[in-house]
Design a protein around this motif. Structure first.
Motif, PDB file in Angstrom:
ATOM      1  N   GLU A   1      32.451   2.630   1.646  1.00  0.00           N
ATOM      2  CA  GLU A   1      33.227   1.390   1.705  1.00  0.00           C
ATOM      3  C   GLU A   1      34.705   1.578   1.366  1.00  0.00           C
ATOM      4  O   GLU A   1      35.383   0.640   0.976  1.00  0.00           O
ATOM      5  CB  GLU A   1      32.635   0.316   0.774  1.00  0.00           C
ATOM      6  CG  GLU A   1      31.215  -0.072   1.100  1.00  0.00           C
ATOM      7  CD  GLU A   1      31.103  -0.852   2.400  1.00  0.00           C
ATOM      8  OE1 GLU A   1      31.898  -1.766   2.615  1.00  0.00           O
ATOM      9  OE2 GLU A   1      30.207  -0.529   3.195  1.00  0.00           O
ATOM     10  N   ARG A   2      35.207   2.810   1.499  1.00  0.00           N
ATOM     11  CA  ARG A   2      36.624   3.078   1.237  1.00  0.00           C
ATOM     12  C   ARG A   2      37.410   2.996   2.534  1.00  0.00           C
ATOM     13  O   ARG A   2      36.945   3.459   3.581  1.00  0.00           O
ATOM     14  CB  ARG A   2      36.806   4.466   0.635  1.00  0.00           C
ATOM     15  CG  ARG A   2      36.185   4.605  -0.741  1.00  0.00           C
ATOM     16  CD  ARG A   2      36.362   5.999  -1.252  1.00  0.00           C
ATOM     17  NE  ARG A   2      35.792   6.910  -0.244  1.00  0.00           N
ATOM     18  CZ  ARG A   2      35.539   8.187  -0.436  1.00  0.00           C
ATOM     19  NH1 ARG A   2      35.818   8.751  -1.563  1.00  0.00           N
ATOM     20  NH2 ARG A   2      35.014   8.928   0.525  1.00  0.00           N
TER      21      ARG A   2
ATOM     22  N   LEU B   1      41.234  -3.250  13.603  1.00  0.00           N
ATOM     23  CA  LEU B   1      40.168  -3.297  12.603  1.00  0.00           C
ATOM     24  C   LEU B   1      40.393  -2.211  11.560  1.00  0.00           C
ATOM     25  O   LEU B   1      40.584  -1.048  11.921  1.00  0.00           O
ATOM     26  CB  LEU B   1      38.798  -3.033  13.242  1.00  0.00           C
ATOM     27  CG  LEU B   1      38.206  -4.075  14.168  1.00  0.00           C
ATOM     28  CD1 LEU B   1      36.940  -3.534  14.814  1.00  0.00           C
ATOM     29  CD2 LEU B   1      37.905  -5.345  13.408  1.00  0.00           C
ATOM     30  N   PRO B   2      40.343  -2.555  10.268  1.00  0.00           N
ATOM     31  CA  PRO B   2      40.326  -1.509   9.247  1.00  0.00           C
ATOM     32  C   PRO B   2      39.056  -0.681   9.409  1.00  0.00           C
ATOM     33  O   PRO B   2      38.011  -1.208   9.807  1.00  0.00           O
ATOM     34  CB  PRO B   2      40.308  -2.293   7.934  1.00  0.00           C
ATOM     35  CG  PRO B   2      40.811  -3.656   8.289  1.00  0.00           C
ATOM     36  CD  PRO B   2      40.357  -3.892   9.701  1.00  0.00           C
ATOM     37  N   VAL B   3      39.156   0.608   9.092  1.00  0.00           N
ATOM     38  CA  VAL B   3      38.014   1.512   9.225  1.00  0.00           C
ATOM     39  C   VAL B   3      37.596   1.962   7.831  1.00  0.00           C
ATOM     40  O   VAL B   3      38.427   2.424   7.035  1.00  0.00           O
ATOM     41  CB  VAL B   3      38.375   2.731  10.092  1.00  0.00           C
ATOM     42  CG1 VAL B   3      37.172   3.668  10.204  1.00  0.00           C
ATOM     43  CG2 VAL B   3      38.846   2.286  11.477  1.00  0.00           C
TER      44      VAL B   3
ATOM     45  N   ARG C   1      33.224   1.096  11.095  1.00  0.00           N
ATOM     46  CA  ARG C   1      32.835   2.312  10.364  1.00  0.00           C
ATOM     47  C   ARG C   1      33.338   3.514  11.146  1.00  0.00           C
ATOM     48  O   ARG C   1      33.387   3.488  12.377  1.00  0.00           O
ATOM     49  CB  ARG C   1      31.316   2.421  10.230  1.00  0.00           C
ATOM     50  CG  ARG C   1      30.695   1.259   9.534  1.00  0.00           C
ATOM     51  CD  ARG C   1      30.980   1.325   8.087  1.00  0.00           C
ATOM     52  NE  ARG C   1      30.421   0.143   7.454  1.00  0.00           N
ATOM     53  CZ  ARG C   1      30.584  -0.120   6.193  1.00  0.00           C
ATOM     54  NH1 ARG C   1      31.267   0.697   5.431  1.00  0.00           N
ATOM     55  NH2 ARG C   1      30.081  -1.206   5.668  1.00  0.00           N
ATOM     56  N   GLU C   2      33.666   4.568  10.450  1.00  0.00           N
ATOM     57  CA  GLU C   2      34.198   5.747  11.104  1.00  0.00           C
ATOM     58  C   GLU C   2      33.228   6.338  12.130  1.00  0.00           C
ATOM     59  O   GLU C   2      33.645   6.932  13.116  1.00  0.00           O
ATOM     60  CB  GLU C   2      34.588   6.808  10.071  1.00  0.00           C
ATOM     61  CG  GLU C   2      33.414   7.314   9.246  1.00  0.00           C
ATOM     62  CD  GLU C   2      33.843   8.273   8.157  1.00  0.00           C
ATOM     63  OE1 GLU C   2      34.787   9.052   8.355  1.00  0.00           O
ATOM     64  OE2 GLU C   2      33.204   8.256   7.087  1.00  0.00           O
TER      65      GLU C   2
ATOM     66  N   GLY D   1      43.322   0.329  -5.010  1.00  0.00           N
ATOM     67  CA  GLY D   1      42.909   1.710  -4.802  1.00  0.00           C
ATOM     68  C   GLY D   1      42.579   1.887  -3.329  1.00  0.00           C
ATOM     69  O   GLY D   1      43.383   1.528  -2.466  1.00  0.00           O
ATOM     70  N   ASP D   2      41.391   2.376  -3.030  1.00  0.00           N
ATOM     71  CA  ASP D   2      40.975   2.511  -1.628  1.00  0.00           C
ATOM     72  C   ASP D   2      39.941   1.463  -1.234  1.00  0.00           C
ATOM     73  O   ASP D   2      39.297   1.559  -0.210  1.00  0.00           O
ATOM     74  CB  ASP D   2      40.469   3.927  -1.331  1.00  0.00           C
ATOM     75  CG  ASP D   2      39.363   4.375  -2.267  1.00  0.00           C
ATOM     76  OD1 ASP D   2      38.832   3.545  -3.030  1.00  0.00           O
ATOM     77  OD2 ASP D   2      39.032   5.577  -2.246  1.00  0.00           O
TER      78      ASP D   2
END
Length: 139
Positions: free
Chosen positions: A107-108, A100-102, A80-81, A41-42
């Motif tokens: 936590e999505r 880096l994933p944001v 984090r965004e 999912g996300d």
């Protein structure tokens, strides 16, 4: 203050742990990227990089039908965004991380921030140039 959300790439293609190494390589080729987030999912479970494919799959003699769960990187640093871009850039430089994933407050996965995003959209050219050099310096 510039935040991660100001420069990150949104609508990132993801794969699942059951997708194959071949599917990841094909997606990387189509998108001209070196990393694909692996999610259910996300929810971010890890990432698969071009290096993961080479070192954990090809070098080990695994075939293209190998599931990503066997080769993906699980211990993934994230941003984090709302994080300050200068702080994230300094962390990327000190850890020599190129992307880096944001995540959002729940936590999505909502995007990814890369040195390319920062180079193109970053504000202070001198700071960005120094940090990009630090990230790319040989280990």
């Amino acid at each position: 203050m510039t935040t991660v959300t100001d420069v990150m790439t949104r609508n990132v293609r993801t794969l699942t742990p059951g997708d194959t190494v071949a599917a990841a390589a094909k997606a990387m080729d189509e998108l001209n990227v070196g990393v694909i987030p692996v999610c259910e999912g996300d929810k971010l479970l890890g990432v698969v990089t071009d290096r993961d494919i080479v070192v954990r799959a090809v070098a080990q003699g695994l075939d293209g039908n190998t599931p990503l769960s066997k080769v993906m990187s699980r211990d993934v640093r994230t941003a984090r965004e709302t994080d300050d871009l200068d702080t994230v850039l300094a962390d990327m430089a000190s850890s020599q991380i190129r992307r880096l994933p944001v995540l959002d407050g729940s936590e999505r996965l909502i995007g990814i921030v890369s040195i390319g995003d920062i180079a193109v959209k970053g504000q202070d050219e001198e700071d960005v140039g120094q940090s990009l050099g630090d990230i790319s310096a040989p280990a």
